[in-house]
Design a protein around this motif. Structure first.
Motif, short mmCIF file in Angstrom:
data_model
loop_
_atom_site.label_atom_id
_atom_site.label_comp_id
_atom_site.label_asym_id
_atom_site.label_seq_id
_atom_site.Cartn_x
_atom_site.Cartn_y
_atom_site.Cartn_z
N UNK A 770 0.83 -1.20 0.00
CA UNK A 770 0.00 0.00 0.00
C UNK A 770 0.87 1.25 0.00
N UNK A 771 0.42 2.27 -0.65
CA UNK A 771 1.16 3.52 -0.72
C UNK A 771 0.20 4.69 -0.56
N UNK A 772 0.76 5.85 -0.27
CA UNK A 772 0.00 7.09 -0.25
C UNK A 772 -1.12 7.08 0.77
N UNK A 773 -2.28 7.54 0.35
CA UNK A 773 -3.42 7.69 1.25
C UNK A 773 -3.96 6.34 1.71
N UNK A 774 -3.68 5.26 0.96
CA UNK A 774 -4.17 3.94 1.38
C UNK A 774 -3.60 3.53 2.74
N UNK A 775 -2.38 4.00 3.05
CA UNK A 775 -1.77 3.65 4.33
C UNK A 775 -2.50 4.28 5.51
N UNK A 776 -3.25 5.34 5.25
CA UNK A 776 -3.98 6.02 6.31
C UNK A 776 -5.39 5.47 6.50
N UNK A 777 -5.78 4.51 5.67
CA UNK A 777 -7.11 3.91 5.78
C UNK A 777 -6.99 2.60 6.57
N UNK A 781 -5.73 -1.24 5.35
CA UNK A 781 -4.53 -1.84 5.96
C UNK A 781 -4.86 -3.20 6.56
N UNK A 782 -6.00 -3.30 7.28
CA UNK A 782 -6.40 -4.57 7.89
C UNK A 782 -6.70 -5.61 6.82
#
Length: 927
Positions: A770-777, A781-782
């Protein structure tokens, strides 16, 4: 008689009733006493499930009204899953996963016996139906944790006796048959084992310690000990052993390793001190010392700040002494090495980035460092490069500032090319005439694009020993360069793209070199003057380009309907560029001097005027001499074929595009204003994608010469103004170079269906990081974590056969690199042309892994000129679980050698090893 019998029966009945009454009274009394003993206090918790939980104060264990001395001074918490039984003598028994907690101590086990009067507790494992010991006691306190078969502990004196205990200390495990816990939290043991093998019950190796003392989380001090490998005692004994360990980040001593070198004597190396500077950085200072005088100092540091940056730094200084004083081969030399790498997390600052990769060392460092002698890749390294880069961007106005420092070393002749620093300022794409609020159609002048680049550089090329003695004004080259370019793009007749452009370059220097002819020396004299000087040039061009398409449908009678059509894409491009002759005096860029040319048999003496630029040796060059008005041409071709494929699902035709020629281009130019040799060399390039492999591409480039050769006044071959095609000859092929590498492995010949390829692509997309904004979701992530775990389990299951055993794996790969150079070699004066020569090289490398634990790597280079292998390197490694074995052999090459090593993987026992290698400087003879 019958009355007597009845009287006897009544008498026996009375006796039985009396006996039963006495026994019943005794049991009632005993039951009342036991009830008083085990009755819980009023605030005790109720029973829940099959687990009995009680909190017993010490006073409740007293059977006698007489007050006894209190043995324990705190509450004991206990529980058991099966049952708990207490007796009047103060003993309590817990069966089935018992758990006792007292102050900071806890004890778990399948059988636990407590004696409240003596404050002692006993625990042991029990045997299951198969005779295996289960529920081994686990003891924990604030400083230690261990597992044993049997344990006896006193709450009051804090002493204990343990049988067959296992405790983890640092990276290793301590196993003891009999151990004693003392109040100072020390463990004294006899017949103990120390191993770093994870299988501590049946370790692959261990140190058998006859006596030992353990301070948990601190150290082990052992008496006489010997090494046991695969249950075989080895004749390797230690009279005394000290094993430090700590679970905290702390400083400490680095123990040195012992070695022997043929030319420098016995040695101690890699010993020193480790400094735990902070949570973000450390430092290790180590050294080497040899009996014949060689010594070395090393410093290594690593640093990291999460989500910010990370890097490491290494510095070494050596004084190498060979042989002995007074001997003819005695020598002494100093060398140094500096290595630094730094990387910045891209998320820390998207507009500012610092990165560095420094690998600088003197030429003799790698040669004298014994750790590098057996590393072929290091010893054969001829060029080293180092760079430091800093970039700062300003998104609000599209400007970028870049700073670089670069060093290139050629170890074969000790040459150094250093640029320190290079500063660059660049603008983004600017539209100086574009309206802020556009109304109507775009105007032609709004398409004008402006770009600016400014550079400053300071560099030197010298030898290693001259670098620190160099002069900034005389030896270093420095200056600044400004470049402004503008262009626009217009469409003509909707099919032709017209692109005019203009380029202006200006250079600033702090010195210039004036030349004059010295009649006394009959040579050019150069005088350097300092100041502020500028040199500039400009040029303009215009180009036109279009794209043409052609289609060819093969004859259906001959080829059928398999080939739908063939498409040819043709891209012609023409340009015209002009720049004036800046050697003309009106530009002030060149100077002249008069040179006296002595008379020869062919001509009389005369004065020759020589033009030169005062900035010929400067870093950014100078304006070119000679006027140019060149017409450039370029023809690019692409040919593809549309092929009909079979469809598995529908009756509709499916087509696939196959590339026949990915690119074929021809380019050159014609100078309108030149007085001779107006045609340039003709460049041709061909790129073909091979149909049998998507990763294999054939790239071939060549150059063609349109002119013939002649001899100048000195008898040297030069171009003459005679075109080859005017004399019935084609342009001469000057040569080409070709290099191609390919790899074969155990997956190369495995064919996959379209469905399998689609599944692989889907799995690859699903598991990619995962990169970018996906890491903050957090949901993404789960889900990504769950998918990764599920895929790992699938792979583990896929690696098992029908019986549940691991499938045998046999991995291999072979790579080859073939390079060819075909070009001009020597000049043939009879044919007035150059002879052509062919040079080519072939190198191999491969990997073979018959099992997951075995790994073999090899590499070889074949020289076609020498017609033999010039270098062969073979390395074998074997993973022995907690050990590792490696061997390296160089049977062919400039330096043939061998080395063998078997060692423990743990860094704590890194000196527990065996090494055998060929002597330094000795060329091994293989028979």
């Amino acid at each position: 008689m019958q009355d007597n019998f009845c009287r006897q029966n009544r008498r026996m009945l009375r006796n039985k009733v009396l006996i039963i009454s006495v026994l019943l009274g005794f049991f009632l009394l005993l039951f009342a006493s036991a009830s008083a003993i085990i009755a819980p206090p009023q605030d005790n918790k109720k029973l829940s499930g099959d687990t009995l939980r009680r909190v017993l104060p010490v006073d409740s264990l007293s059977m006698k009204p007489k007050k006894k001395k209190q043995q324990i001074d705190d509450i004991i918490n206990y529980q058991a899953e099966d049952s708990i039984v207490f007796y009047g003598n103060g003993n309590g028994y817990m069966y089935g996963k018992g758990d006792v907690k007292y102050q900071k101590m806890s004890l778990q086990g399948d059988f636990i016996r407590m004696n409240m009067d003596s404050s002692r507790v006993y625990a042991s494992a029990v045997k299951d139906s198969t005779g295996t010991l289960v529920g081994k006691p686990v003891f924990k306190d604030e400083s230690n944790e261990f597992t044993s078969n049997e344990l006896l502990y006193n709450f009051n004196s804090k002493r204990g006796l343990i049988h067959h205990t296992v405790t983890q200390q640092g990276e290793g495990f301590v196993v003891s048959e009999t151990s004693k816990i003392t109040p100072d939290k020390m463990i004294n043991m006899v017949n103990g084992k120390y191993t770093t093998c994870e299988d501590h019950e049946h370790p692959h190796f261990y140190l058998k310690m006859t006596k030992a003392k353990v301070k948990p989380k601190s150290f082990i001090v052992a008496g006489p000990a010997y090494l046991v490998l695969e249950d075989v005692p080895l004749p390797i004994a230690l009279p005394f052993g000290y094993f430090p360990f700590n679970d905290k980040y702390s400083s400490g001593v680095i123990m040195p390793s012992y070695g022997d070198d043929f030319t420098r004597g016995f040695n101690l190396h890699n010993g020193g001190y480790y400094f735990a500077l902070s949570d973000y950085a450390d430092l290790a200072l180590t050294g080497e010392i040899y009996t014949k005088g060689t010594w070395a100092l090393n410093g290594a540091s690593s640093y990291v700040k999460r989500y910010k940056y990370r890097g490491n730094f290494n510095f070494s200084y050596r004084n190498d002494v060979f042989s002995e004083k007074g001997m003819p081969d005695y020598s002494s030399s100093n060398s140094m090495s500096l290595q630094w790498s730094h990387s910045q997390d891209s998320k820390s600052n998207p507009y500012s980035k610092l990165s560095g990769s420094v690998n600088f060392s003197t030429t003799s460092f790698n040669r004298n460092n014994i750790d590098n002698v057996y590393n072929v890749s290091v010893m054969s390294q001829n060029t080293k490069t180092s760079s430091i880069n800093f970039t700062k961007s300003f998104p609000e106005n599209s400007w970028t500032i870049t700073a670089n420092a670069n060093v290139t070393q050629v170890t074969s002749d000790t040459t150094i090319n250093m640029t320190l620093p290079t500063l660059s300022v660049a603008s983004g794409t600017l539209y100086p005439f574009k309206r802020k609020v556009a109304v109507g159609k775009e105007r032609w002048y709004e398409k004008l694009v402006l770009n600016y680049t400014g550079d400053f550089s300071n560099s030197i090329q010298t030898k290693e020993y001259k670098l620190l003695k160099s002069s900034l004004s005389r030896d270093w080259r420095n200056g600044a360069k400004h470049n402004i370019s503008t262009n626009a793009s217009f469409s003509l007749f909707n099919y032709i793209t017209i692109t005019p452009s203009f380029n202006y370059t200006e250079r600033w220097y702090m010195r210039k070199i004036n030349q004059r002819w010295d009649d006394a020396r009959n040579a050019v004299a150069r005088d350097t003057t300092t100041g502020f000087y500028r040199s500039y040039n400009f040029s303009g061009s215009i180009s036109a380009q279009t794209t043409l398409y052609g289609f060819y449908v093969p004859s259906r009678k001959i080829f059928g309907d398999k080939i739908d059509r063939i498409r040819h894409v043709f891209v012609p491009s023409f340009s015209f560029s002009y720049n004036p002759d800046f050697s003309d005096p009106i530009w002030g860029s060149y100077s002249t001097y008069s040179k006296y040319v002595a008379a020869t048999a062919s001509h009389a003496a005369y004065q020759e005027t020589v033009k030169y630029s005062p900035f010929e040796s400067e870093i950014y060059g100078y304006a070119g001499a000679g006027k140019s008005g060149a017409i450039g041409y370029s023809f690019t071709n692409n040919i593809e074929m549309k092929v009909k494929q079979k469809s598995d699902t529908t009756d509709l035709p499916v087509y696939k595009v196959v590339s026949l020629i990915d690119n074929f281009s021809v380019s050159g130019s014609y100078n309108l204003v030149a007085d001779s040799l107006r045609w340039s060399l003709i460049n041709a390039n061909l790129r073909i994608k091979m149909p049998f492999s998507n990763n294999f591409t054939l790239n071939v480039g060549g150059t063609f010469d349109p002119y013939m050769y002649g001899l100048n006044a000195s008898g040297q071959p030069v171009h003459v103004d005679r075109l080859r095609w005017n004399h019935g000859k084609l342009p001469r092929f000057m040569g080409t170079s070709f290099s191609q590498s390919f790899t074969l492995n155990n997956d190369t010949f495995k064919k996959k269906t379209a469905k399998e390829k689609a599944k692989d692509k889907e799995k690859e997309d699903k598991l990619k990081p995962l990169t970018g904004a996906d890491l903050l979701n957090p949901e993404l992530v789960l889900k990504h974590k769950q998918d990764s775990i599920a895929e790992q389990k699938k792979n583990e299951k896929r690696d098992l056969d029908a019986d549940g055993y691991v499938k045998p794996t046999f991995k291999w790969s072979v790579s080859a690199n073939y390079g060819v150079q075909y070009g001009q070699s020597t000049f043939n004066y009879q044919k007035m042309d150059y002879n052509m020569g062919l040079t080519h090289s072939l190198s191999f490398n491969g990997m073979l892994s018959p099992t997951p634990k075995w790994n073999c790597n090899w590499s070889a280079t074949y020289s076609f000129s020498d017609k033999k292998l010039t270098q062969v390197n073979l390395s074998i490694t074997r993973d022995l679980h907690c050990w590792s074995m490696s061997a390296q052999i160089v049977p062919v090459g400039y330096y043939t050698s061998y080395s063998f090593k078997i060692a423990v993987k743990s860094s704590l026992l890194q000196d527990l090893k065996y090494e055998k290698r060929s002597n330094y400087g000795e060329n091994v003879k293989w028979e």
